[in-house]
Design an enzyme around this catalytic site. Structure first.
Site, PDB file in Angstrom:
ATOM      1  N   CYS A  71       0.611  -1.308  -0.043  1.00  0.00           N
ATOM      2  CA  CYS A  71      -0.016   0.064  -0.127  1.00  0.00           C
ATOM      3  C   CYS A  71       0.804   1.308   0.061  1.00  0.00           C
ATOM      4  O   CYS A  71       1.908   1.502   0.778  1.00  0.00           O
ATOM      5  CB  CYS A  71      -0.924   0.105   1.123  1.00  0.00           C
ATOM      6  SG  CYS A  71      -2.012   1.491   1.512  1.00  0.00           S
ATOM      7  N   CYS A  77      -1.361   5.742   6.963  1.00  0.00           N
ATOM      8  CA  CYS A  77      -2.669   5.413   7.301  1.00  0.00           C
ATOM      9  C   CYS A  77      -2.657   4.709   8.744  1.00  0.00           C
ATOM     10  O   CYS A  77      -3.466   5.142   9.603  1.00  0.00           O
ATOM     11  CB  CYS A  77      -3.210   4.513   6.158  1.00  0.00           C
ATOM     12  SG  CYS A  77      -4.837   3.709   6.525  1.00  0.00           S
ATOM     13  N   CYS A  80      -3.320  -0.638   8.729  1.00  0.00           N
ATOM     14  CA  CYS A  80      -2.859  -1.824   8.605  1.00  0.00           C
ATOM     15  C   CYS A  80      -1.229  -1.765   9.337  1.00  0.00           C
ATOM     16  O   CYS A  80      -0.310  -1.023   8.639  1.00  0.00           O
ATOM     17  CB  CYS A  80      -2.375  -2.548   7.175  1.00  0.00           C
ATOM     18  SG  CYS A  80      -3.990  -2.818   6.338  1.00  0.00           S
ATOM     19  N   CYS A 157      -8.450   0.767  -1.390  1.00  0.00           N
ATOM     20  CA  CYS A 157      -7.455   0.000  -0.380  1.00  0.00           C
ATOM     21  C   CYS A 157      -7.275  -1.334  -0.473  1.00  0.00           C
ATOM     22  O   CYS A 157      -8.288  -2.062  -0.928  1.00  0.00           O
ATOM     23  CB  CYS A 157      -8.551   0.326   1.016  1.00  0.00           C
ATOM     24  SG  CYS A 157      -8.171  -0.663   2.410  1.00  0.00           S
ATOM     25  N   GLN A 273     -19.806  -9.569  10.490  1.00  0.00           N
ATOM     26  CA  GLN A 273     -18.339  -9.893  10.537  1.00  0.00           C
ATOM     27  C   GLN A 273     -17.730  -9.254   9.009  1.00  0.00           C
ATOM     28  O   GLN A 273     -18.472  -9.517   8.191  1.00  0.00           O
ATOM     29  CB  GLN A 273     -18.077 -11.165  10.400  1.00  0.00           C
ATOM     30  CG  GLN A 273     -18.492 -11.667  12.079  1.00  0.00           C
ATOM     31  CD  GLN A 273     -17.364 -11.237  13.068  1.00  0.00           C
ATOM     32  OE1 GLN A 273     -16.394 -10.716  12.691  1.00  0.00           O
ATOM     33  NE2 GLN A 273     -17.484 -11.887  14.169  1.00  0.00           N
ATOM     34  N   TYR A 302     -24.064 -12.683  24.277  1.00  0.00           N
ATOM     35  CA  TYR A 302     -23.732 -11.557  23.313  1.00  0.00           C
ATOM     36  C   TYR A 302     -23.780 -11.960  22.164  1.00  0.00           C
ATOM     37  O   TYR A 302     -22.871 -12.012  21.145  1.00  0.00           O
ATOM     38  CB  TYR A 302     -22.062 -11.415  23.607  1.00  0.00           C
ATOM     39  CG  TYR A 302     -21.755 -10.966  25.161  1.00  0.00           C
ATOM     40  CD1 TYR A 302     -21.857  -9.863  25.675  1.00  0.00           C
ATOM     41  CD2 TYR A 302     -21.289 -12.057  26.003  1.00  0.00           C
ATOM     42  CE1 TYR A 302     -21.531  -9.448  26.974  1.00  0.00           C
ATOM     43  CE2 TYR A 302     -20.931 -12.050  27.249  1.00  0.00           C
ATOM     44  CZ  TYR A 302     -20.899 -10.719  27.941  1.00  0.00           C
ATOM     45  OH  TYR A 302     -20.551 -10.401  28.980  1.00  0.00           O
ATOM     46  N   ASP A 371     -19.182 -14.710  23.285  1.00  0.00           N
ATOM     47  CA  ASP A 371     -18.790 -13.965  22.211  1.00  0.00           C
ATOM     48  C   ASP A 371     -18.622 -12.452  22.717  1.00  0.00           C
ATOM     49  O   ASP A 371     -19.341 -11.655  22.036  1.00  0.00           O
ATOM     50  CB  ASP A 371     -19.164 -13.928  20.918  1.00  0.00           C
ATOM     51  CG  ASP A 371     -18.314 -13.187  19.673  1.00  0.00           C
ATOM     52  OD1 ASP A 371     -17.349 -12.923  20.096  1.00  0.00           O
ATOM     53  OD2 ASP A 371     -18.914 -13.235  18.542  1.00  0.00           O
ATOM     54  N   CYS A 398     -12.100 -11.431  20.918  1.00  0.00           N
ATOM     55  CA  CYS A 398     -11.497 -10.583  20.026  1.00  0.00           C
ATOM     56  C   CYS A 398     -10.057  -9.894  20.759  1.00  0.00           C
ATOM     57  O   CYS A 398      -9.714  -8.996  19.818  1.00  0.00           O
ATOM     58  CB  CYS A 398     -12.299  -9.576  19.341  1.00  0.00           C
ATOM     59  SG  CYS A 398     -13.081  -8.681  20.521  1.00  0.00           S
TER      60      CYS A 398
END
Length: 443
Positions: A71, A77, A80, A157, A273, A302, A371, A398
């Protein structure tokens, strides 16, 4: 050690967000963009009591897994963080990240499985959220510079789908043609990978503006996969992206996608997702770890819009999904009806309150799936799960650190961690999801 001091050091590992760790006489410096086993010259940029930060000036030894970022705006940015790493090195970093917290925080002697990665880790996102601005009379779209509100101008992107990039490029052309970009705050673009349907949400400062109808017509003529154009009015002065008022300008208020044969309606505000390829992998692992035979009662805490619940309902006797957000519960019920699933129900409730009420009433489930958000489960939820004593507990996370904290608590209350399986949902970033299989050990 002082700010602006030049030092030479060797990188011995990574922080949780992918910075290199260089120790100078035992004092750790965190260096953005430096890789394990590399050595080089650094300049110290910040010194705290027990750690500091440094900037890489020159590499003396280069890791063979270092790559040039694909990129052109990778350094500015910040979306990432790992574009200097090969994909192989990213997966190794993420596995070690999870292993470290399992040992250090959970204090468990459990070997973390290899990360389940992607065959093609590019263009995986099905959602683009792109700020729009006008700078010195020129239209700019893209992503915010690290720690600022300045938009780094770009028309594509590498992790968004090719179709999302095409919509962005078309919108930029329309902004330049009609000169009304100043009305827009953001573009929200959703792309259903299986059906190919696209939704474009215009997040604007005012409902009526010049050439609104012409822009809609030209947009859908240029990209026929667009099935929904929604105007979202946001007059707030803060950083909240979506406003409360919406108007459908074209098509329906939703698009439809599929995961594993299940259909889902996706609206402007639906949570879904962002990596559909890996969502199937993640939920497939959760389903595998539940080890369902067909007559179990499963509680999904959740549950969001019910994606995991509906995966489980295909194998379980009954699934009860718990979610505190009313709109998500409405979406979940609609999606269950869409798929003809009559063995799943959704309850609008705080997860902790529901779990506590059920445990106090002597209710139980054969399997519990959690979750939670990034902060993990609270103590009431964990205690209530233990009180219900399901034979199996599957934890989808996560955030490895809060996962490890909660696993430590659950192990102390009678559950045994069997498998920790990381899944790479977000290639080129430092984020990693995990699915953990646990069973009731105290017989």
């Amino acid at each position: 050690m002082k700010k602006n001091e030049h030092v030479f050091g060797v990188c011995s590992g990574y922080t949780s967000d992918g910075h290199g760790v260089v120790k100078i006489d035992g004092f750790p410096l965190f260096v953005k963009g430096m890789m394990n086993k590399e050595s080089g010259e650094l300049v110290v940029t910040l010194v705290k009591k027990s750690y500091g930060f440094a900037r890489l000036l020159k590499l003396d030894k280069v890791n063979e897994e270092r790559v040039s970022p694909a990129c052109p705006i990778a350094k500015q940015c910040g979306g990432c963080q790992l574009q200097h790493m090969s994909y192989k090195e990213q997966l190794a970093f993420k596995k070690q990240k999870v292993q470290d917290v399992i040992e250090r925080i959970a204090k468990l002697d459990v070997q973390v499985e290899d990360v389940l990665g992607m065959t093609q880790p590019d263009h995986y996102r099905n959602k683009g959220q792109i700020p729009v601005g006008v700078v010195k009379g020129q239209v700019v779209t893209g992503f915010y510079r690290i720690n600022s509100n300045t938009i780094i101008d770009t028309d594509s992107c590498g992790i968004q789908s090719v179709k999302i990039n095409a919509v962005l490029q078309t919108m930029r052309s329309l902004f330049k043609k009609y000169g009304n970009a100043g009305v827009f705050r953001h573009l929200l673009i959703k792309h259903a990978f299986v059906t190919g349907e696209v939704m474009v949400v215009w997040i604007v400062r005012q409902k009526k503006f010049a050439h609104r109808e012409e822009m809609v017509q030209e947009l859908v003529q240029t990209i026929p996969e667009i099935k929904s154009v929604v105007l979202n009015l946001n007059t707030r002065e803060d950083n909240v992206i979506l406003g409360k008022q919406e108007e459908v300008l074209y098509g329906e208020s939703f698009i439809t996608d599929e995961i594993n044969g299940l259909k889902f309606h996706i609206s402007a505000k639906s949570f879904y997702q962002v990596n559909p390829v890996q969502t199937k992998v993640l939920y497939g692992k959760a389903l595998e770890f539940c080890d369902l035979k067909g007559n179990e009662t499963v509680i999904d805490l959740y549950c969001g819009v019910g994606t995991i619940s509906m995966f489980l309902a295909q194998k379980a006797g009954k699934v009860i999904g718990i979610e505190i957000v009313e709109q998500a519960v409405r979406d979940a019920r609609e999606n269950a009806a869409l798929n003809g699933l009559n063995n799943v129900e959704f309850v609008c409730s705080d997860a902790a309150a529901y779990a506590k009420k059920m445990s106090e009433q002597g209710g139980r489930a054969d399997v519990v799936v959690v979750d939670p958000p990034r902060k993990g489960c609270d103590q009431v939820t964990l205690d209530s799960i233990v009180q219900m004593a399901p034979e199996r507990l599957v934890y989808v996370s996560c955030d490895p650190a809060t996962l490890a904290r909660d696993l430590r608590i659950l192990e102390g209350k009678g559950y045994r961690v069997e498998v920790v399986q990381p899944v790479d949902m977000f290639p080129w970033t430092h984020h990693v999801e995990c699915v953990v299989s646990m069973s009731w050990a105290e017989k």
